[in-house]
Design a protein around this motif. Structure first.
Motif, short mmCIF file in Angstrom:
data_model
loop_
_atom_site.label_atom_id
_atom_site.label_comp_id
_atom_site.label_asym_id
_atom_site.label_seq_id
_atom_site.Cartn_x
_atom_site.Cartn_y
_atom_site.Cartn_z
N THR A 1 45.56 28.89 -0.94
CA THR A 1 46.80 29.44 -1.48
C THR A 1 47.15 28.67 -2.74
OG1 THR A 1 49.03 30.16 -0.89
CG2 THR A 1 48.42 27.92 -0.27
N SER A 2 48.20 29.11 -3.42
CA SER A 2 48.65 28.42 -4.64
C SER A 2 49.65 27.33 -4.28
CB SER A 2 49.30 29.43 -5.59
OG SER A 2 50.47 29.97 -5.01
N TYR A 3 49.78 26.36 -5.17
CA TYR A 3 50.71 25.25 -4.92
C TYR A 3 52.16 25.73 -4.85
CZ TYR A 3 52.75 20.61 -5.04
OH TYR A 3 53.45 19.47 -4.72
N ASN B 1 53.28 28.55 -3.71
CA ASN B 1 53.44 29.12 -2.37
C ASN B 1 53.61 28.02 -1.34
OD1 ASN B 1 53.35 31.82 -3.03
ND2 ASN B 1 51.21 32.11 -2.45
N LEU C 1 48.78 24.27 -13.24
CA LEU C 1 48.38 24.82 -11.96
C LEU C 1 49.52 24.82 -10.94
CD1 LEU C 1 45.77 25.96 -10.69
CD2 LEU C 1 45.36 23.71 -9.72
N LYS C 2 50.36 23.80 -10.98
CA LYS C 2 51.42 23.72 -9.99
C LYS C 2 52.52 24.76 -10.22
CE LYS C 2 54.25 20.11 -12.22
NZ LYS C 2 54.80 18.76 -12.05
N GLN D 1 51.51 28.02 -11.28
CA GLN D 1 50.82 29.31 -11.24
C GLN D 1 50.74 29.83 -9.80
OE1 GLN D 1 47.10 28.44 -13.16
NE2 GLN D 1 47.98 28.53 -15.23
N ARG D 2 51.61 30.74 -9.49
CA ARG D 2 51.64 31.29 -8.13
C ARG D 2 50.46 32.23 -7.87
NH1 ARG D 2 55.71 31.15 -4.43
NH2 ARG D 2 57.10 30.26 -6.00
N ASP D 3 49.85 32.75 -8.92
CA ASP D 3 48.75 33.70 -8.73
C ASP D 3 47.38 33.02 -8.76
OD1 ASP D 3 48.81 32.98 -11.36
OD2 ASP D 3 48.53 35.01 -12.14
N THR D 4 47.34 31.69 -8.61
CA THR D 4 46.06 30.98 -8.62
C THR D 4 45.88 30.22 -7.31
OG1 THR D 4 46.21 30.70 -11.01
CG2 THR D 4 44.62 29.31 -9.84
N PRO D 5 45.13 30.76 -6.36
CA PRO D 5 44.89 30.04 -5.10
C PRO D 5 44.00 28.83 -5.33
CG PRO D 5 43.58 32.04 -5.16
CD PRO D 5 44.44 32.07 -6.39
N SER D 6 44.51 27.65 -5.07
CA SER D 6 43.77 26.45 -5.46
C SER D 6 43.65 25.42 -4.36
CB SER D 6 44.47 25.79 -6.66
OG SER D 6 45.83 25.51 -6.35
#
Length: 812
Positions: free
Chosen positions: A76-78, A80, A209-210, A212-217
Motif C-alpha cells: 500500500t502507499s504510505y 494510506n 513518496l510519503k 503519493q497516495r497512488d504509489t503502493p510502496s
C-alpha cells in the motif's frame, strides 16, 4: 502391575517366536507411522509452530487491492498507512516497511542482498529485541540518519560474529551507514532472507513518496487490540476504506494500482501462503490414508495369526482364563508391535525430514526448522497407541470368541474359523482398496496435471542459456548504465562457446502488469481515458535472438534505435490483441501514464510471440519491450546462449563483469532451464510424494489381497482337494480363488470411486488442465487397482491349483 509385566513378557516371547510375522508387521506399520511423522513434522514447523514474535496470533498483514485488475499486490502507499493507523479502532499499532535489494560494496567482492527500510516502531511492535546493540529511534528515523541493523546471517558471514561490530561502517549502495545492532536469526520482516534494516526515511525520493497516495510502496504489519478478532478487524478496515474513498473521490474514481478496500490477513497465513498450506495438508491426508491401509494389513495379519493360535487360546480359556484377560493379552502384543514400529518410524521420519530439506522446494517457509521435536514425538507415540487400540481391538475380540470345547475337540487339527473372521478379512480388503482408490486417484490427477504443465510451451527456447543478474551503482547516470551493459555484452560475445548474448530488465516476472498505458487517438489521461496495464522491460537488440522468440510482425530493434533516435517499442501478441484488436499495431503509438503530455509517443515497430515469464500455468500477460539505450535500467539479467554447457562459462562471465566494473555484483548465475525447473519445484515435489504414497498404497493393497487369499486357501485346502477329486480342473480352481479375491477388491474400488469423487475436489487449486473428476484418470486408476488385485490373487490361486487331492483329503 505384575499381571501387566507378565503380559508384556509373554507378548515379547510370542513376537520373537514368529520373527517373519513380526518383521513384516513392524516394517509395514513403520512405513505408515514414519511417513505420517515426517509429514507432521513439516506441518508442525511450517503451519503449527507459532512465529517467534510477541503474541503472534494478534499480528496481521494489511494491503490494498488493484480493483480494476482484480489483483492484489500485498502493498500500500504510505499516506494510506498513516490514515489506517489514525482511523482504525481494531489495531493498537501499525508499522510500515519495504523490501528491496542493495549493493554491499565494501570489501573485495560486491554483494547483492535483500534489505528492509522500516518505521522505528516495527521492532517494539513485533516484540523483538536485537541480540546485540539497539534499534533506531523515531527521532533518528525522522532525521534520516544513516544507521543500519544487521541480520544474524550477515553478521556471521561478513563480520565473523564479532562482538565489536557496533559503530563500524557498512557501505550500502556506495553510501556509508553506521552499524547499531544485530537482529536475531528468526526475524524475517518485511521479507524472508532480509539481510539488513535501515530507517524508512532513507527510501529514495522519500519526501515525494510519503505524499503519493497512488504509489503502493510498502508492507504493513498491525497488532490487534486485545479482544478483537481478524473478522472484526476486517470489518473495521472496510469502514476505514469507505471513509478514505469519500475523502478522496477523484482518486476513488480512477483506482488502478491500489484501492481503498483493505485486506486483513493473519501474519502466519501470509508467510506460509495458501499454496503451501494446501500442499502440506494434501500430503498429510495422503500419509493418513497410507497409515490406514498399513493398519488394515496388520489387522488382517493379526487375524490370520490369531486363527492359528485358537487352540492355545482355547486351552487357556478351558483352564479358567477370562475373555477380558485374553483380549488384554492380545492388545498388549499388538501394542508392542505398534511401539516397535513407532521407533523404526521415527528413524524413517528423521531420514525423510533430511531428504525434504535437501530435495524439497527451497522457498518453503521455515524449511530449516523441520525436525523431530517434543510435539512431533508426542504425535508419533499417540498415533501408535491409538492405531494399536483401534486396529488391535477387533481382531482380539474376534479371536477370543473361539468356543473352547470346539477347539479342544479339534486338537492337533486346523480349527474352523472363529465367528466372522473371514468376513472381517473381506471387509479389511475392501477398506484397503477403497482407501487406495482415493489416494491413487489423487496421485493420478496430480501426475496428469504435472505432465500437462511440463508440456506447456513457454514461448522461448530455454536450452543452453545462461542467465546472470547484474546491478549497477545508483550513483551512476542512466547513460553510464547503458554503456556498461553494451560493453559487457560485447566482451561476452567474444568468449569461446558463446553464440549470442543479450540483456533484459527482468527475465522472470515477479508481479502482475504494473504500468498503465494509453494508445494514440484516445482522450488524455487520467479522467475519461481507457487505462490498461502492461509489464515493460528494456532489452538489448539481440535479446529475442538469444531466447528464440519469434517475430510475428515488423522488425527487431537495431543499434540505430539509440537514445537520440525516435522512441520505439516492441509488443507481444497479447498486447496487440488487447489494444488493437484485429488491426495491425505496427506503426501505431502509445504512452505510459507516468509520461508527460508533451513527451513523445512510442511507436510500435514489431510484434513478438507471447512468453510465459512468470508461472507457466498462467496465461501470458501484456508485455512491452523498449530498447536498452532508450530505457536503461540499473539492474538487468544477462542472457547468454552457448554451444555447450552454459554453467562452464559462469566464471568467465563473472570475470568479464569485473573487468568492466568491479563494484557491480553478479549474482543468481544459473541456466534458464534450471530456473524453469525450480519454478515448478513445489508442484514436482508434491506430485512425487503423493505418487510415492500412491505406489506404496498399491503395494500394500497387493499384499492385503495376497494375505486374504493365502489365508483362505490354507483354510480351504480340504475343500479344494474334494473339488479336484470330484473332477474340478486346475482352471476351475484358479477361477474360484481369483474370483474370491476380486469380489472384495472390486467392491472396494467402487466405494473408493465415490470417496475419490467427493475428496478430489479439494485438489482443484493444485491441478492444471485436469478436472478433479477427470474420467480418464478414474478409469485408469480403477483398472490399475483391479490389475493389482489380479496380481495379488494369482500366486495363492496358483498354489491352490497345485493341491494334490490325496494329500488334501488326508489334510484333516
Amino acid at each position: 502391575m505384575g499381571t501387566f509385566l507378565q503380559d508384556l513378557r509373554y507378548g515379547l516371547r510370542m513376537l520373537a517366536k514368529n520373527p517373519g510375522f513380526t518383521a513384516v508387521a513392524i516394517l509395514t506399520l513403520a512405513l505408515g507411522i514414519g511417513a505420517n511423522t515426517a509429514i507432521f513434522s513439516i506441518v508442525n514447523a511450517v503451519l503449527l509452530r507459532p512465529l517467534p514474535y510477541k503474541d503472534p496470533g494478534r499480528l496481521a498483514v494489511l494491503w490494498t487491492d488493484n480493483v480494476k485488475q482484480n489483483l492484489h499486490q500485498e502493498r500500500t502507499s504510505y499516506p494510506n498507512f498513516e490514515d489506517w493507523r489514525k482511523h482504525s479502532r481494531a489495531f493498537e499499532d501499525m508499522a510500515f516497511s519495504s523490501a528491496f535489494t542493495v549493493n554491499l560494496t565494501a570489501g573485495d567482492e560486491p554483494e547483492r542482498v535483500i534489505a528492509g527500510r522500516a518505521s522505528a516502531n516495527l521492532f517494539p511492535m513485533m516484540g523483538v529485541k536485537p541480540i546485540l546493540g539497539r534499534t533506531f529511534s523515531s527521532e533518528e528515523e525522522e532525521r534520516g540518519e544513516r544507521l543500519v541493523l544487521l541480520s544474524y546471517g550477515l553478521w556471521q558471514r561478513r563480520f565473523g560474529s564479532s562482538q565489536d561490530v557496533l559503530g563500524k561502517s557498512l557501505e550500502i549502495d556506495g553510501a556509508p551507514a553506521v552499524i547499531i545492532g544485530v537482529m536475531p536469526a528468526t526475524f524475517e520482516i518485511p521479507a524472508r532472507d532480509t539481510q539488513l534494516w535501515e530507517p524508512l526515511t532513507l527510501f529514495p525520493n522519500w519526501n515525494a513518496l510519503k505524499r503519493q497516495r497512488d504509489t503502493p510502496s510498502g508492507f504493513v504489519v498491525g497488532r490487534l487490540r486485545p479482544g478483537f478478532t481478524f473478522a472484526q478487524a476486517q470489518s473495521d478496515m472496510d469502514s476505514v476504506g469507505r471513509l478514505l474513498a469519500r475523502q478522496y473521490p477523484s482518486l476513488a474514481a480512477n483506482l488502478d494500482f491500489f484501492g481503498f478496500g483493505v485486506n486483513v490477513m493473519p501474519l502466519e497465513s501470509y508467510f506460509t501462503g495458501p499454496e503451501v498450506r494446501s500442499a502440506l495438508w494434501l500430503l498429510f491426508g495422503a500419509v493418513v490414508l497410507v497409515l490406514l491401509i498399513a493398519c488394515t494389513n496388520v489387522a488382517s495379519l493379526l487375524l490370520s495369526r490369531g486363527a492359528s493360535r485358537a487352540g492355545e487360546l482355547a486351552v487357556r480359556m478351558a483352564l479358567g482364563a477370562r475373555k477380558t484377560r485374553l483380549v488384554r493379552q492380545l492388545l498388549t502384543e499388538s501394542t508392542l508391535l505398534y511401539l516397535a514400529s513407532c521407533l523404526l518410524g521415527l528413524l524413517l521420519a528423521t531420514w525423510g525430514d533430511w531428504a525434504f530439506q535437501r530435495l524439497g522446494p527451497q522457498d518453503v517457509f521455515r524449511l530449516h526448522e523441520i525436525g523431530i521435536d517434543k510435539r512431533v514425538l508426542i504425535f508419533s507415540l499417540v498415533l501408535s497407541f491409538v492405531t494399536a487400540i483401534l486396529f488391535g481391538l477387533a481382531p482380539a475380540f474376534r479371536i477370543s470368541a473361539t468356543d473352547p470345547q470346539q477347539a479342544l475337540r479339534h486338537a492337533g487339527r486346523s480349527l474352523p474359523d472363529a465367528p466372522g473372521v473371514l468376513r472381517i478379512h473381506y471387509l479389511l480388503v475392501m477398506a484397503e482398496f477403497a482407501l487406495a482408490m482415493v489416494l491413487v486417484t489423487g496421485a493420478g490427477l496430480l501426475i496428469n496435471s504435472f505432465l500437462r504443465v511440463q508440456g506447456i510451451d513457454p514461448g522461448f527456447r530455454p536450452e543452453r542459456v545462461l542467465t546472470a543478474r547484474v546491478v549497477q551503482s545508483k550513483s551512476k547516470s542512466e547513460v553510464e548504465w547503458a554503456s556498461f551493459y553494451q560493453q559487457a555484452l560485447e566482451r561476452i560475445r567474444a568468449l569461446p562457446g558463446v553464440e549470442a548474448a543479450g540483456a533484459i530488465d527482468n527475465f522472470f516476472l515477479s508481479s502482475f502488469p504494473d504500468e498503465a498505458i494509453v494508445v494514440e487517438g484516445q482522450p488524455p489521461w487520467p479522467p475519461g481515458s481507457t487505462v490498461e496495464q502492461v509489464t515493460d522491460d528494456g532489452i538489448s537488440p539481440d535479446y529475442f535472438r538469444v531466447m528464440g522468440v519469434p517475430l510475428l510482425r515488423g522488425r527487431w530493434f537495431t543499434d540505430q534505435d539509440s537514445a537520440s533516435a525516435p522512441r520505439v517499442g516492441i509488443i507481444n501478441a497479447t498486447t496487440a490483441r488487447r489494444f488493437w484488436k484485429d488491426a495491425d499495431p505496427v506503426g501505431r503509438a502509445f504512452k505510459f501514464s507516468f509520461q508527460k503530455v508533451t513527451d513523445p509517443w512510442i511507436t510500435v515497430v514489431g510484434v513478438v510471440g507471447d512468453m510465459r515469464r512468470d508461472d507457466l500455468t498462467k496465461e501470458p500477460v501484456s508485455q512491452v519491450f523498449l530498447p536498452l539505450s532508450q530505457d536503461p535500467a540499473r539492474g538487468m539479467d544477462l542472457v547468454i546462449r552457448t554451444s555447450s554447457d552454459p554453467l562452464k562459462l559462469a566464471d568467465e562471465v563473472r570475470g568479464v563483469q569485473r573487468s568492466v566494473d568491479r563494484t557491480a555484483p553478479v549474482f543468481n548465475i544459473t541456466t534458464v532451464a534450471n530456473e524453469l525447473h525450480e519454478r515448478i519445484a513445489q508442484r514436482r515435489f508434491e506430485t512425487a510424494l503423493v505418487g510415492l504414497f500412491g505406489a506404496l498404497a498399491l503395494a500394500l493393497a497387493a499384499i492385503g489381497i495376497y494375505g486374504l487369499l493365502h489365508y483362505s486357501v490354507a483354510r480351504r485346502t480340504h475343500e479344494i482337494g474334494i473339488r479336484m477329486a470330484l473332477g474340478a480342473q486346475q482352471h476351475d480352481v484358479l477361477k474360484l480363488v481369483v474370483g474370491q479375491g476380486l469380489v472384495p477388491a472390486v467392491i472396494g474400488v467402487g466405494a473408493g470411486v465415490l470417496g475419490a469423487a467427493g475428496l478430489t475436489r479439494f485438489l482443484s487449486s493444485l491441478l492444471y488442465g485436469v478436472t478433479p473428476t477427470d474420467p480418464a484418470t478414474f478409469i485408469a486408476v480403477s483398472a490399475i487397482l483391479v490389475g493389482v488385485a489380479l496380481f495379488g490373487s494369482y500366486i495363492p490361486a496358483r498354489r491352490a491349483t497345485k493341491v494334490d487331492p490325496m494329500v488334501a483329503l488326508r489334510y484333516e
